[in-house]
Design an enzyme around this catalytic site. Structure first.
Site, PDB file in Angstrom:
ATOM      1  N   PHE A   1       0.840  -1.193   0.000  1.00 16.18           N
ATOM      2  CA  PHE A   1       0.000   0.000   0.000  1.00 16.18           C
ATOM      3  C   PHE A   1       0.880   1.249   0.000  1.00 16.18           C
ATOM      4  O   PHE A   1       2.107   1.162   0.121  1.00 16.18           O
ATOM      5  CB  PHE A   1      -0.916  -0.010   1.227  1.00 16.18           C
ATOM      6  CG  PHE A   1      -1.702  -1.293   1.383  1.00 16.18           C
ATOM      7  CD1 PHE A   1      -2.914  -1.459   0.748  1.00 16.18           C
ATOM      8  CD2 PHE A   1      -1.202  -2.351   2.149  1.00 16.18           C
ATOM      9  CE1 PHE A   1      -3.632  -2.646   0.863  1.00 16.18           C
ATOM     10  CE2 PHE A   1      -1.909  -3.534   2.275  1.00 16.18           C
ATOM     11  CZ  PHE A   1      -3.130  -3.684   1.627  1.00 16.18           C
TER      12      PHE A   1
ATOM     13  N   SER B   1      -6.697  -7.722  -1.268  1.00 17.03           N
ATOM     14  CA  SER B   1      -6.225  -7.157  -0.001  1.00 17.03           C
ATOM     15  C   SER B   1      -6.694  -5.719   0.130  1.00 17.03           C
ATOM     16  O   SER B   1      -6.558  -4.931  -0.808  1.00 17.03           O
ATOM     17  CB  SER B   1      -4.693  -7.197   0.062  1.00 17.03           C
ATOM     18  OG  SER B   1      -4.228  -8.527   0.059  1.00 17.03           O
TER      19      SER B   1
ATOM     20  N   CYS C   1      -3.421  -5.193   6.646  1.00 14.51           N
ATOM     21  CA  CYS C   1      -3.729  -5.861   5.388  1.00 14.51           C
ATOM     22  C   CYS C   1      -4.677  -7.031   5.654  1.00 14.51           C
ATOM     23  O   CYS C   1      -4.295  -8.005   6.302  1.00 14.51           O
ATOM     24  CB  CYS C   1      -2.440  -6.368   4.733  1.00 14.51           C
ATOM     25  SG  CYS C   1      -2.706  -7.236   3.172  1.00 14.51           S
TER      26      CYS C   1
ATOM     27  N   THR D   1      -7.897  -9.681   3.991  1.00 14.24           N
ATOM     28  CA  THR D   1      -8.346 -10.312   2.760  1.00 14.24           C
ATOM     29  C   THR D   1      -9.866 -10.281   2.656  1.00 14.24           C
ATOM     30  O   THR D   1     -10.568 -10.649   3.604  1.00 14.24           O
ATOM     31  CB  THR D   1      -7.872 -11.778   2.705  1.00 14.24           C
ATOM     32  OG1 THR D   1      -6.446 -11.796   2.767  1.00 14.24           O
ATOM     33  CG2 THR D   1      -8.326 -12.454   1.419  1.00 14.24           C
TER      34      THR D   1
ATOM     35  N   ALA E   1      -7.475 -12.761  12.276  1.00 19.79           N
ATOM     36  CA  ALA E   1      -6.942 -13.879  13.056  1.00 19.79           C
ATOM     37  C   ALA E   1      -6.570 -13.429  14.469  1.00 19.79           C
ATOM     38  O   ALA E   1      -6.330 -12.242  14.706  1.00 19.79           O
ATOM     39  CB  ALA E   1      -5.714 -14.456  12.364  1.00 19.79           C
TER      40      ALA E   1
ATOM     41  N   HIS F   1       1.467  -4.641   7.553  1.00 17.41           N
ATOM     42  CA  HIS F   1       1.859  -5.542   8.631  1.00 17.41           C
ATOM     43  C   HIS F   1       2.170  -4.693   9.864  1.00 17.41           C
ATOM     44  O   HIS F   1       3.282  -4.187  10.025  1.00 17.41           O
ATOM     45  CB  HIS F   1       3.091  -6.369   8.228  1.00 17.41           C
ATOM     46  CG  HIS F   1       2.865  -7.207   7.015  1.00 17.41           C
ATOM     47  ND1 HIS F   1       3.906  -7.742   6.277  1.00 17.41           N
ATOM     48  CD2 HIS F   1       1.724  -7.597   6.397  1.00 17.41           C
ATOM     49  CE1 HIS F   1       3.404  -8.434   5.263  1.00 17.41           C
ATOM     50  NE2 HIS F   1       2.089  -8.354   5.316  1.00 17.41           N
TER      51      HIS F   1
ATOM     52  N   THR G   1       4.648  11.979   8.371  1.00 19.93           N
ATOM     53  CA  THR G   1       6.052  12.319   8.588  1.00 19.93           C
ATOM     54  C   THR G   1       6.309  12.625  10.058  1.00 19.93           C
ATOM     55  O   THR G   1       5.554  13.373  10.684  1.00 19.93           O
ATOM     56  CB  THR G   1       6.447  13.542   7.738  1.00 19.93           C
ATOM     57  OG1 THR G   1       6.193  13.251   6.361  1.00 19.93           O
ATOM     58  CG2 THR G   1       7.920  13.878   7.915  1.00 19.93           C
TER      59      THR G   1
END
Length: 237
Positions: A2, A47, A54, A56, A72, A110, A156
């Site tokens: 992404f 995704s 991320c 699904t 999960a 992630h 930033t």
């Protein structure tokens, strides 16, 4: 992958914990709506970054106005998605394609850890937010003027306090209307993904040093040996 440029803000329509279906997989299943603009080309298995995570797509409706994802248990432990409820707003971004401009930075989706908002100070029409990391070791990858993804938003770094595991960013007025961070207050949490480049560099240095130490003929070992011999020689004199 992404960019950290949020495309739209969706709304949690359904949140089912301990879901044993294929969507939940003994974790949580979440249905998200108010996001038809990013579902025009959706496919099962796509995704979508949801608050920087991320996830699904496991289902979507025929009118392409909502979609379902499974979360999960490990993801729930690592992120703040377990705090979502029906009505919660979430940042959404589709995975990049080859023709997308990389206006933010490389974001994997992630999440490394979560952070708590410990400061929120108006600065003209902008807002300065300060965050404290839950897992303090990740402050080592956060540098002044470097990139960071907060709830999936590329921002930033404007200040870092390594001793407190705290850092700050400035959210400009335009972004305040486009992402959910502006709706959050002190003590609220956010998902944090540190810059991938920093982690890669740190790992390369670690591997290189380890290899140098293990090799007695390496430049590092020769340098250390020379310095020790010089120091011993000076002490003997």
């Amino acid at each position: 992958m992404f960019t950290g440029l949020v495309e739209t803000i969706g709304t949690v329509l359904e949140y089912v914990p301990n879901d044993t279906t294929s969507s939940g997989g003994n974790g949580v299943s979440i249905t998200i709506g108010d996001c038809s603009s990013i579902l025009v080309d959706v496919h099962l298995g796509d995704s979508i970054s949801t608050n920087g995570v991320c996830l699904t797509v496991t289902e979507f409706d025929e009118s392409r106005t909502q979609f379902k994802v499974g979360v999960a248990p490990e993801t729930l432990r690592r992120t703040n998605l377990g705090d979502l409820k029906v009505g919660s707003k979430v940042n959404l971004e589709r995975a990049v394609t080859s023709d997308v401009r990389l206006g933010g930075h490389v974001v994997q989706g992630h999440v490394d850890t979560i952070a708590t908002i410990v400061g929120r100070v108006p600065d003209g029409n902008a807002i300065t937010f300060t965050f404290r990391l839950r897992d303090t070791e990740f402050i080592n990858y956060i540098v002044h003027k470097g990139f960071i993804a907060i709830d999936g938003t590329s921002l930033t770094i404007t200040n870092v306090d390594h001793s407190k595991a705290e850092f700050s960013i400035m959210l400009i007025s335009y972004s305040q209307e486009k992402v959910i961070l502006s709706q959050k207050n002190i003590n609220d949490t956010v998902n944090i993904e540190v810059d991938l480049m920093g982690k890669l560099i740190a790992k390369q240095i670690e591997v290189n040093l380890s290899n140098q130490i293990d090799n007695k003929d390496s430049q590092l070992n020769r340098l250390i040996t020379a310095l020790v011999e010089k120091k011993v020689s000076e002490l003997i004199k």
